[in-house]
Design a protein around this motif. Structure first.
Motif, PDB file in Angstrom:
ATOM      1  N   ILE B 138       2.543  -7.613   3.648  1.00  0.00           N
ATOM      2  CA  ILE B 138       3.840  -8.124   3.212  1.00  0.00           C
ATOM      3  C   ILE B 138       4.141  -7.487   1.858  1.00  0.00           C
ATOM      4  O   ILE B 138       3.351  -7.633   0.920  1.00  0.00           O
ATOM      5  CB  ILE B 138       3.803  -9.659   3.080  1.00  0.00           C
ATOM      6  CG1 ILE B 138       3.438 -10.309   4.426  1.00  0.00           C
ATOM      7  CG2 ILE B 138       5.116 -10.198   2.547  1.00  0.00           C
ATOM      8  CD1 ILE B 138       4.488 -10.188   5.500  1.00  0.00           C
ATOM      9  N   ALA B 139       5.266  -6.777   1.778  1.00  0.00           N
ATOM     10  CA  ALA B 139       5.610  -6.079   0.539  1.00  0.00           C
ATOM     11  C   ALA B 139       5.779  -7.076  -0.600  1.00  0.00           C
ATOM     12  O   ALA B 139       6.387  -8.129  -0.431  1.00  0.00           O
ATOM     13  CB  ALA B 139       6.898  -5.277   0.737  1.00  0.00           C
ATOM     14  N   GLY B 142       9.289  -8.890  -2.873  1.00  0.00           N
ATOM     15  CA  GLY B 142      10.302  -8.702  -1.844  1.00  0.00           C
ATOM     16  C   GLY B 142      11.594  -9.415  -2.182  1.00  0.00           C
ATOM     17  O   GLY B 142      11.727 -10.057  -3.230  1.00  0.00           O
ATOM     18  N   ASN B 262      10.197  -6.351   4.046  1.00  0.00           N
ATOM     19  CA  ASN B 262       9.481  -5.073   4.023  1.00  0.00           C
ATOM     20  C   ASN B 262      10.408  -3.879   4.238  1.00  0.00           C
ATOM     21  O   ASN B 262       9.950  -2.754   4.308  1.00  0.00           O
ATOM     22  CB  ASN B 262       8.401  -5.061   5.108  1.00  0.00           C
ATOM     23  CG  ASN B 262       7.180  -5.845   4.692  1.00  0.00           C
ATOM     24  OD1 ASN B 262       7.258  -6.692   3.811  1.00  0.00           O
ATOM     25  ND2 ASN B 262       6.060  -5.573   5.324  1.00  0.00           N
TER      26      ASN B 262
END
Lengths: 465, 264
Positions: B138-139, B142, B262
């Motif tokens: 998971i970026a 975000g 993402n």
């Protein structure tokens, strides 16, 4: 001696009448179909201990749970005391165990007294909550009339019961103080029972009464009042929602263990569809019954005994209805009403069967000498005289009612069985559903859409430059 | 937007004598409903990102039969369900993932009676597995950081199948401020679509169930209502529109939230 004879006669009559009624209830429950039980007794015992004895699900709402627990614990422990009351009643004794158990007797009776006081407070709060606070779930349409009265009668009887216990113990305490108790082997002895409450409540209430004779009368009124309320309760249970104090245990034990999301399979239909799909299957005429098969449930005979037991177990608390999305938004469906209707219908059928009248035998089966049985029963009525289609159609199968029930009644099962009857046997049901059915049948999708099922994949396909 | 790609069907893979790791069961809503298609596409992107070897049944897939069965029509249910079981068994399918809790429930809990035994997971569970195994990252920082998100438990994932934590743990990873609804987890309120209600008019009453639910969601002050079911998404979006709040409050599937986060 007269007291002993009266006691034995009343006790015998009370038990005889009550057991007769309990056996009728058992008969009514067994009018339902057999259930295929998932055999997992360790899980069943665990459920019974946690959910029935431990009242785990009650504690989702902490305030009523605590007061309910007081009443429940007082009931369980007072039942212990009944053993002594019976011995005393039959053998003309008084507090037979007192000299043998000594401190332990004081301990048990003290706990019973403390719980009785807590139960007394709980009962008062429940009366206020039921009648003054206007809790919505106690004032739904299905609660009008008898169910409302029933709920209050139980609470009044409980108050009466506790008052009698306090009269009995309180007057006896004062008598003991004055060396006048009739307690076993305590005649002429001065002392105190040291019970937690009556030790001070007795002298406070009855200490001013000079006459030992009057005190004995008060003590006897307490003793007889207590046991008579117990006998009344026993005979009241079969017609009351209060039956849950007994049926909660078997109902939890035999509750459905498989996944909530698993509807009962219908092997008859599955096999028919399988043979339709199998090109090699020859048309088997022997499999065709002369009678047109009925699917789903129309009457209590088509429900399972577990559904009917659930109906008799229901104490009409309305937790299911208060979380039902259909009911919350003003629809007619109330899961509690479904269970109450099933019980009412089971009672009606049971009473009719008791008469043995020919008029309750289906007309086609009234040959000479035919006896009324569950197999040939037909009074021209069914569950649909109690439960409307509108109620059934409002259910979202969300399982909130199933989750909410403190004694693991499943109102969803009968609702779905009744729906099956309407659709499969009557070929009726909401017309809105027909396009969905035909669409699944013809195109394999719930909507009649001309696109290919995988058309969405184009959204991901590499675009030609 | 990541690179486009082709989705393989079981039939295509079978012709190449290949067996994918998992079958993605798309469902009727995911296949045909314009809103749910976006979830389907989003979930495919996630599967690709995590390099999951998957396939769909494509045109060979049919309705699981859930709404027919719950409406009471066992014939229609058996017809479509037995076909599906035959198909799944023919392809020797072992593991299935689906983005629809109704498909999930029926395949997992009801197909075994019909001879279909598979390891079935809901896409929120599968995504959590991918994250836990390190296959999907998971970026950080975000788009949802600090945003108020609330989560609606669907009945058939939550109360019926007891899956409460997987979706919540994904939401927590998105670094947002998760506000619980008053009625959540086992007390969650239905969106009003289950039991084949999706396909009929409401019975007479005071209000619609989705209105009741959306009122609660709006009261939570969240800007995003996260859901896990295509029918809930329809119901909740309709409810939000009925309050004319569609510009302030969005209804998203968890898969879409990840794709947005993402930037897949």
């Amino acid at each position: 001696m007269l007291q002993v004879i009266i006691f034995i006669i009343i006790a015998a009559a009370a038990f005889y009448m009550a057991f007769k009624k309990f056996f009728k209830i058992r008969r009514n429950i067994l009018l339902g179909k057999d259930v295929e039980l998932v055999n997992d007794s360790s899980q069943r015992i665990k459920n019974t201990l946690l959910i029935a004895f431990g009242q785990k699900k009650m504690f989702k709402r902490i305030v009523p749970a605590v007061f309910h627990f007081f009443i429940y614990a007082a009931f369980l422990l007072t039942s212990l005391e009944l053993v002594e009351i019976f011995i005393d009643g039959v053998f003309n004794q008084h507090r037979f165990f007192y000299p043998y158990l000594g401190g332990f007797y004081t301990f048990i009776l003290s706990i019973i007294e403390i719980l009785s006081v807590l139960a007394f407070i709980g009962t008062l709060i429940f009366l206020i909550r039921r009648n003054l606070l206007k809790l919505p779930r106690f004032h739904k349409p299905e609660m009008e009339g008898w169910p409302k009265l029933d709920g209050n009668i139980i609470l009044y009887l409980e108050i009466l019961l506790i008052c009698f216990v306090m009269m009995m113990n309180g007057a006896d305490e004062v008598l003991f103080n004055r060396a006048a108790t009739h307690a076993h082997m305590m005649e002429g002895v001065t002392g105190s029972f040291n019970f937690a409450i009556s030790d001070w409540l007795g002298p406070m209430l009855f200490g001013g009464i000079e006459s030992v004779g009057t005190l004995h009368v008060i003590e006897r009124i307490g003793w007889w009042g207590h046991i008579l309320v117990v006998f009344s309760f026993l005979n009241y249970l079969p017609i009351s929602k209060h039956l849950h104090i007994m049926l909660a245990f078997p109902n939890v034990y035999w509750a459905k263990l498989n996944s909530r999301g698993q509807m009962d399979n219908m092997p008859a239909i599955m096999n028919e569809v399988k043979s339709m799909m199998d090109p090699n299957a020859a048309f088997d005429e022997s499999a065709m019954d002369e009678e047109i098969p009925e699917f789903g449930a129309k009457d209590i005979f088509d429900l399972s005994w577990r559904d009917i037991m659930g109906a008799y177990t229901c104490t009409e608390c309305g937790r299911c209805t208060s979380v039902c999305p259909a009911n919350i938004t003003g629809k007619k469906l109330s899961p509690r009403k479904i269970m109450m209707d099933i019980r009412d219908r089971a009672e009606e059928v049971g009473l009719n069967m008791d008469t043995g009248k020919i008029e309750f035998i289906a007309e086609a089966k009234r040959e000479d000498g035919a006896k009324l049985t569950a197999k040939n029963y037909d009074d021209g009525k069914s569950l649909f005289d109690y439960i409307s289609k509108e109620e059934l159609h409002a259910c979202t199968t969300c399982n909130a009612c199933v989750e909410a029930c403190p004694v693991m009644i499943n109102p969803l099962d009968p609702i779905l069985k009744l729906r099956r009857y309407e659709i499969l046997t009557e070929s009726a049901g909401p017309s809105d559903w027909l396009p969905m059915f035909t669409s699944i049948e013809n195109t394999g999708s719930v909507w009649q859409i001309p696109d290919a099922r995988d058309k969405w994949t184009e959204q991901l396909k590499p675009k030609d430059n | 937007m990541g690179a486009a790609f082709e989705i393989k069907t079981m039939a295509q893979l079978a012709a190449e004598d290949k067996h994918p790791e998992i079958l993605f069961w798309v469902g009727c809503a995911g296949s045909f409903d314009a809103r749910a298609q976006k979830v389907t596409v989003a979930f495919c992107k996630i599967l690709k990102e995590a390099k999951v070897d998957f396939a769909i049944l494509g045109t060979e897939e049919s309705c699981t039969g859930d709404p027919a069965r719950r409406a009471g029509n066992e014939f229609i249910f058996q017809m479509t369900a037995l076909q599906n079981v035959e198909m799944l068994n023919m392809y020797n399918v072992k593991k299935i993932v689906t983005a629809c809790p109704h498909c999930f429930n029926t395949i997992a809990n009801e197909y075994p009676d019909l001879g279909g035994n598979y390891d079935v997971v809901h896409h929120t569970q599968f995504i959590k597995e991918l994250i836990d195994e390190g296959r999907l990252k998971i970026a950080e920082g975000g788009v949802f950081e600090g945003k108020k998100i609330t989560y609606h438990d669907s009945c058939y994932l939550g109360r019926v199948n007891g899956v409460y934590e997987a979706p919540r743990s994904i939401l927590e990873q998105l670094d947002n401020d998760l506000v619980e609804l008053k009625r959540s987890r086992s007390n969650g309120l239905c969106c009003g679509a289950g039991g084949a209600q999706m396909f009929k008019e409401d019975e007479p009453g005071d209000k619609r169930i989705n209105t009741e639910r959306v009122e609660e969601a709006l009261a939570s002050g969240a800007n995003i209502i996260a859901a896990n079911c295509p029918f809930c998404i329809t119901m909740l979006s309709d409810g939000v529109k009925s309050f004319d709040k569609q510009d302030e409050v969005m209804v998203y599937d968890l898969a879409e939230l990840i794709v947005n986060n993402n930037k897949l």
